[in-house]
Write a protein that holds these residues in place. Sequence first.
Motif, PDB file in Angstrom:
ATOM      1  N   GLN A   1      55.179  87.904  29.206  1.00  0.00           N
ATOM      2  CA  GLN A   1      54.124  86.919  29.395  1.00  0.00           C
ATOM      3  C   GLN A   1      53.011  87.156  28.368  1.00  0.00           C
ATOM      4  O   GLN A   1      52.154  88.031  28.543  1.00  0.00           O
ATOM      5  CB  GLN A   1      53.551  87.020  30.816  1.00  0.00           C
ATOM      6  CG  GLN A   1      52.436  86.028  31.129  1.00  0.00           C
ATOM      7  CD  GLN A   1      52.785  84.596  30.788  1.00  0.00           C
ATOM      8  OE1 GLN A   1      52.532  84.116  29.683  1.00  0.00           O
ATOM      9  NE2 GLN A   1      53.399  83.905  31.739  1.00  0.00           N
ATOM     10  N   PRO A   2      52.998  86.378  27.267  1.00  0.00           N
ATOM     11  CA  PRO A   2      51.956  86.556  26.249  1.00  0.00           C
ATOM     12  C   PRO A   2      50.588  86.029  26.679  1.00  0.00           C
ATOM     13  O   PRO A   2      49.585  86.362  26.057  1.00  0.00           O
ATOM     14  CB  PRO A   2      52.499  85.765  25.054  1.00  0.00           C
ATOM     15  CG  PRO A   2      53.378  84.717  25.672  1.00  0.00           C
ATOM     16  CD  PRO A   2      53.985  85.360  26.886  1.00  0.00           C
ATOM     17  N   ASP A   3      50.571  85.195  27.720  1.00  0.00           N
ATOM     18  CA  ASP A   3      49.309  84.676  28.249  1.00  0.00           C
ATOM     19  C   ASP A   3      48.830  85.634  29.330  1.00  0.00           C
ATOM     20  O   ASP A   3      49.298  85.589  30.473  1.00  0.00           O
ATOM     21  CB  ASP A   3      49.527  83.270  28.813  1.00  0.00           C
ATOM     22  CG  ASP A   3      48.244  82.646  29.349  1.00  0.00           C
ATOM     23  OD1 ASP A   3      47.234  83.364  29.489  1.00  0.00           O
ATOM     24  OD2 ASP A   3      48.259  81.434  29.646  1.00  0.00           O
ATOM     25  N   TRP A   4      47.888  86.497  28.978  1.00  0.00           N
ATOM     26  CA  TRP A   4      47.435  87.509  29.933  1.00  0.00           C
ATOM     27  C   TRP A   4      46.582  86.923  31.043  1.00  0.00           C
ATOM     28  O   TRP A   4      46.388  87.562  32.072  1.00  0.00           O
ATOM     29  CB  TRP A   4      46.684  88.613  29.196  1.00  0.00           C
ATOM     30  CG  TRP A   4      47.602  89.451  28.335  1.00  0.00           C
ATOM     31  CD1 TRP A   4      48.979  89.432  28.322  1.00  0.00           C
ATOM     32  CD2 TRP A   4      47.215  90.416  27.360  1.00  0.00           C
ATOM     33  NE1 TRP A   4      49.470  90.329  27.407  1.00  0.00           N
ATOM     34  CE2 TRP A   4      48.410  90.949  26.792  1.00  0.00           C
ATOM     35  CE3 TRP A   4      45.995  90.893  26.893  1.00  0.00           C
ATOM     36  CZ2 TRP A   4      48.393  91.931  25.800  1.00  0.00           C
ATOM     37  CZ3 TRP A   4      45.987  91.858  25.904  1.00  0.00           C
ATOM     38  CH2 TRP A   4      47.165  92.381  25.374  1.00  0.00           C
TER      39      TRP A   4
ATOM     40  N   LEU B   1      46.888  85.901  37.030  1.00  0.00           N
ATOM     41  CA  LEU B   1      46.952  84.926  38.126  1.00  0.00           C
ATOM     42  C   LEU B   1      48.258  85.033  38.911  1.00  0.00           C
ATOM     43  O   LEU B   1      48.316  84.678  40.090  1.00  0.00           O
ATOM     44  CB  LEU B   1      46.789  83.517  37.566  1.00  0.00           C
ATOM     45  CG  LEU B   1      45.394  83.182  37.013  1.00  0.00           C
ATOM     46  CD1 LEU B   1      45.445  81.931  36.152  1.00  0.00           C
ATOM     47  CD2 LEU B   1      44.389  83.020  38.149  1.00  0.00           C
ATOM     48  N   ASP B   2      49.320  85.524  38.268  1.00  0.00           N
ATOM     49  CA  ASP B   2      50.624  85.668  38.926  1.00  0.00           C
ATOM     50  C   ASP B   2      50.752  86.951  39.745  1.00  0.00           C
ATOM     51  O   ASP B   2      51.744  87.126  40.462  1.00  0.00           O
ATOM     52  CB  ASP B   2      51.751  85.647  37.883  1.00  0.00           C
ATOM     53  CG  ASP B   2      52.075  84.244  37.392  1.00  0.00           C
ATOM     54  OD1 ASP B   2      51.696  83.275  38.080  1.00  0.00           O
ATOM     55  OD2 ASP B   2      52.704  84.130  36.324  1.00  0.00           O
ATOM     56  N   LEU B   3      49.782  87.847  39.656  1.00  0.00           N
ATOM     57  CA  LEU B   3      49.895  89.127  40.350  1.00  0.00           C
ATOM     58  C   LEU B   3      49.859  88.945  41.865  1.00  0.00           C
ATOM     59  O   LEU B   3      49.192  88.042  42.379  1.00  0.00           O
ATOM     60  CB  LEU B   3      48.757  90.058  39.937  1.00  0.00           C
ATOM     61  CG  LEU B   3      48.810  90.636  38.521  1.00  0.00           C
ATOM     62  CD1 LEU B   3      47.504  91.355  38.201  1.00  0.00           C
ATOM     63  CD2 LEU B   3      50.001  91.583  38.374  1.00  0.00           C
ATOM     64  N   PRO B   4      50.541  89.817  42.599  1.00  0.00           N
ATOM     65  CA  PRO B   4      50.419  89.786  44.064  1.00  0.00           C
ATOM     66  C   PRO B   4      49.082  90.375  44.502  1.00  0.00           C
ATOM     67  O   PRO B   4      48.391  91.048  43.732  1.00  0.00           O
ATOM     68  CB  PRO B   4      51.587  90.662  44.540  1.00  0.00           C
ATOM     69  CG  PRO B   4      51.834  91.602  43.398  1.00  0.00           C
ATOM     70  CD  PRO B   4      51.524  90.829  42.144  1.00  0.00           C
ATOM     71  N   MET B   5      48.718  90.126  45.743  1.00  0.00           N
ATOM     72  CA  MET B   5      47.485  90.666  46.314  1.00  0.00           C
ATOM     73  C   MET B   5      47.783  91.984  47.031  1.00  0.00           C
ATOM     74  O   MET B   5      48.841  92.161  47.634  1.00  0.00           O
ATOM     75  CB  MET B   5      46.879  89.680  47.317  1.00  0.00           C
ATOM     76  CG  MET B   5      46.455  88.354  46.724  1.00  0.00           C
ATOM     77  SD  MET B   5      45.019  88.487  45.625  1.00  0.00           S
ATOM     78  CE  MET B   5      43.691  88.742  46.817  1.00  0.00           C
TER      79      MET B   5
ATOM     80  N   LEU C   1      40.154  87.659  32.933  1.00  0.00           N
ATOM     81  CA  LEU C   1      40.389  86.359  33.559  1.00  0.00           C
ATOM     82  C   LEU C   1      39.125  85.497  33.592  1.00  0.00           C
ATOM     83  O   LEU C   1      39.206  84.270  33.711  1.00  0.00           O
ATOM     84  CB  LEU C   1      40.928  86.575  34.973  1.00  0.00           C
ATOM     85  CG  LEU C   1      41.604  85.409  35.689  1.00  0.00           C
ATOM     86  CD1 LEU C   1      42.634  84.724  34.814  1.00  0.00           C
ATOM     87  CD2 LEU C   1      42.224  85.900  36.992  1.00  0.00           C
ATOM     88  N   VAL C   2      37.958  86.121  33.457  1.00  0.00           N
ATOM     89  CA  VAL C   2      36.724  85.345  33.356  1.00  0.00           C
ATOM     90  C   VAL C   2      36.790  84.434  32.128  1.00  0.00           C
ATOM     91  O   VAL C   2      36.241  83.332  32.121  1.00  0.00           O
ATOM     92  CB  VAL C   2      35.500  86.282  33.287  1.00  0.00           C
ATOM     93  CG1 VAL C   2      34.207  85.486  33.089  1.00  0.00           C
ATOM     94  CG2 VAL C   2      35.405  87.124  34.559  1.00  0.00           C
TER      95      VAL C   2
END
Length: 586
Positions: A379-382, A387-391, A408-409
């Motif tokens: 995933q080159p879009d960090w 956003l895809d990470l689990p909680m 992410l800001v």
Amino acid sequence: MKRLILAALLAFATSVAQAQTSEQTLTEFEGLWVSENAFGPALRGDLTITRTGDSWRANIGDAEVSSSTLDFSFSEGRFHGALSRQGILGWWTQPPGLPGQAYATPVRLDHIRAGVWRGAASPLPQTFTLHLRIFHDEEGDWAGAFRNREFNMNGGASRFLATRTGDTLSFSTPSDDRAREAAVVDARRLRLSWPPLPAPIEFVRATPQQELDFRPRPPGQYRYQRPAGAADGWRTAPARGVGFDEAALAALVQSIASADPTARRPQLIHSLLVARHGRLVLEEYFHGYDRQTPHDIRSAGKTFASALLGAAMRGGVGVGPETRIYELMASQGPFVNPDPRKADMTLAHLMSHTSGLDCNDYDDASLGSEGAMQSQVEQPDWWRFALDLPMRHAPGERYAYCTAGTNLVGAALYAATGESVPALFERLIARPLQFGRYHWNLMPNGEGYLGGGAYLRPLDLLKLGQAYLNGGVWNGKRIVDRDWVRVSTSSHVEINEATTGMDADTFANVAIRGADGYGWHRYGVRVGGRMLEAYEANGNGGQFLIVVPEYDLVVVITGGNYGQGGIWNRWREGIVGQGVIAAIRD
């Protein structure tokens, strides 16, 4: 019996001769060696753009590219810009280099004559400098110490035992698990393999100038000097004019300048700058750095996420600390690992490291740690990676230092403004703060990174602290609102065993007790028996911007002790508290 005695004497004589030979052969290599390696980018210099009708042509060096727009792709870089009243303003983007990241450098091209503009493209040099000092240690043994100022790659140990076998110099630790071997090419050259460099490197005897880059300063007594003036917005003053004991400041600088870089726990400070009452009063550089050299500020750059948000809010952009990131980014979804708790995550959570994502830079097993994010290639879009990470927890429930969250800001700022992170930084921060040359690091997809790692002048980092100390104003120009200074630098989460979920031993090993604001840390500065209120930006290696309102004081330190938090985390008290603040007399 005589034969035994003669044999023993012969063996002793032989061993003495061998020891003398070994001593002589190692003596031959005693002193300082250096290997200087440049990995480009080779394409740099004057960039000329010419317009003929609707066609554009760009020339730099021997390379020439034509385009229908102000977007030019060369083999070793890219320029994209736009016409303005000041000429052509744009960015030179260099390809990923030794650290594995690309950088964007702002470029201004002045109007030379009809249809012609010219400016300098100055990408970040990709260098790797390795010093090797061979010497007798305190016990009289031969030792070798490797020092690398760009990344602090010391070979895995501060010092090695040095020996020679034939044409091979060996540098080993007692356990021999970090051995390095250098081949003797001739009396003037050594060759050594040094992963991750792609090929063996060669050492030569250091010149006097290269010796200066190795040592903090040439031998000699330092005398305090008022900083030289510059046309970058700073006003200077003698330190005594703002209440400092100049002799005490000189003693502090002398202690840094006299530090031994081959010590077992070396203190590798690259710069120390001090401003009080709005005046620059101390500006000192070490190990070959100077005023115009941009420095890697590592995670101290995370604070720019907060400053950019504050500046954007002042400009009327409809985002703020209460903005819900998943709601703002909904059009980019759907995202994997859906969780109802994600709906409550705000920019405030991201800037205070309380997002609840499975993102903890102190935990190697964390799916979203900085190392995990930067080492994966899928995933080159960090931004999307985060956003895809689990909680792991509900937002606000736990503190976990999370670089991916701060970065992410940038996604929120881009979504709200339509401007890239570097363009926003140039317009809202760098230009009004009168920055010199800087280089902004990029994600693999080419967008600006807000997790830290930009290269900029220490003088310019100091300006951000001074602007915040002034309530958000630099030289009469407001950068952020006074209320944002107050809110963002206030404590929003305590950092302790309970908030991190760590036991006491783990916490003591990886964290510092204190608090976080929005992109600012609050650890305080200890001076004697007092703990002074302060807020700071800091980064790996010893990059500090520390603001102490009680003393109307701003301090910047840059350093090269990367990966040695046990050393550089002491500078907050040792350099700022016991050195700078202790030198204040009124």
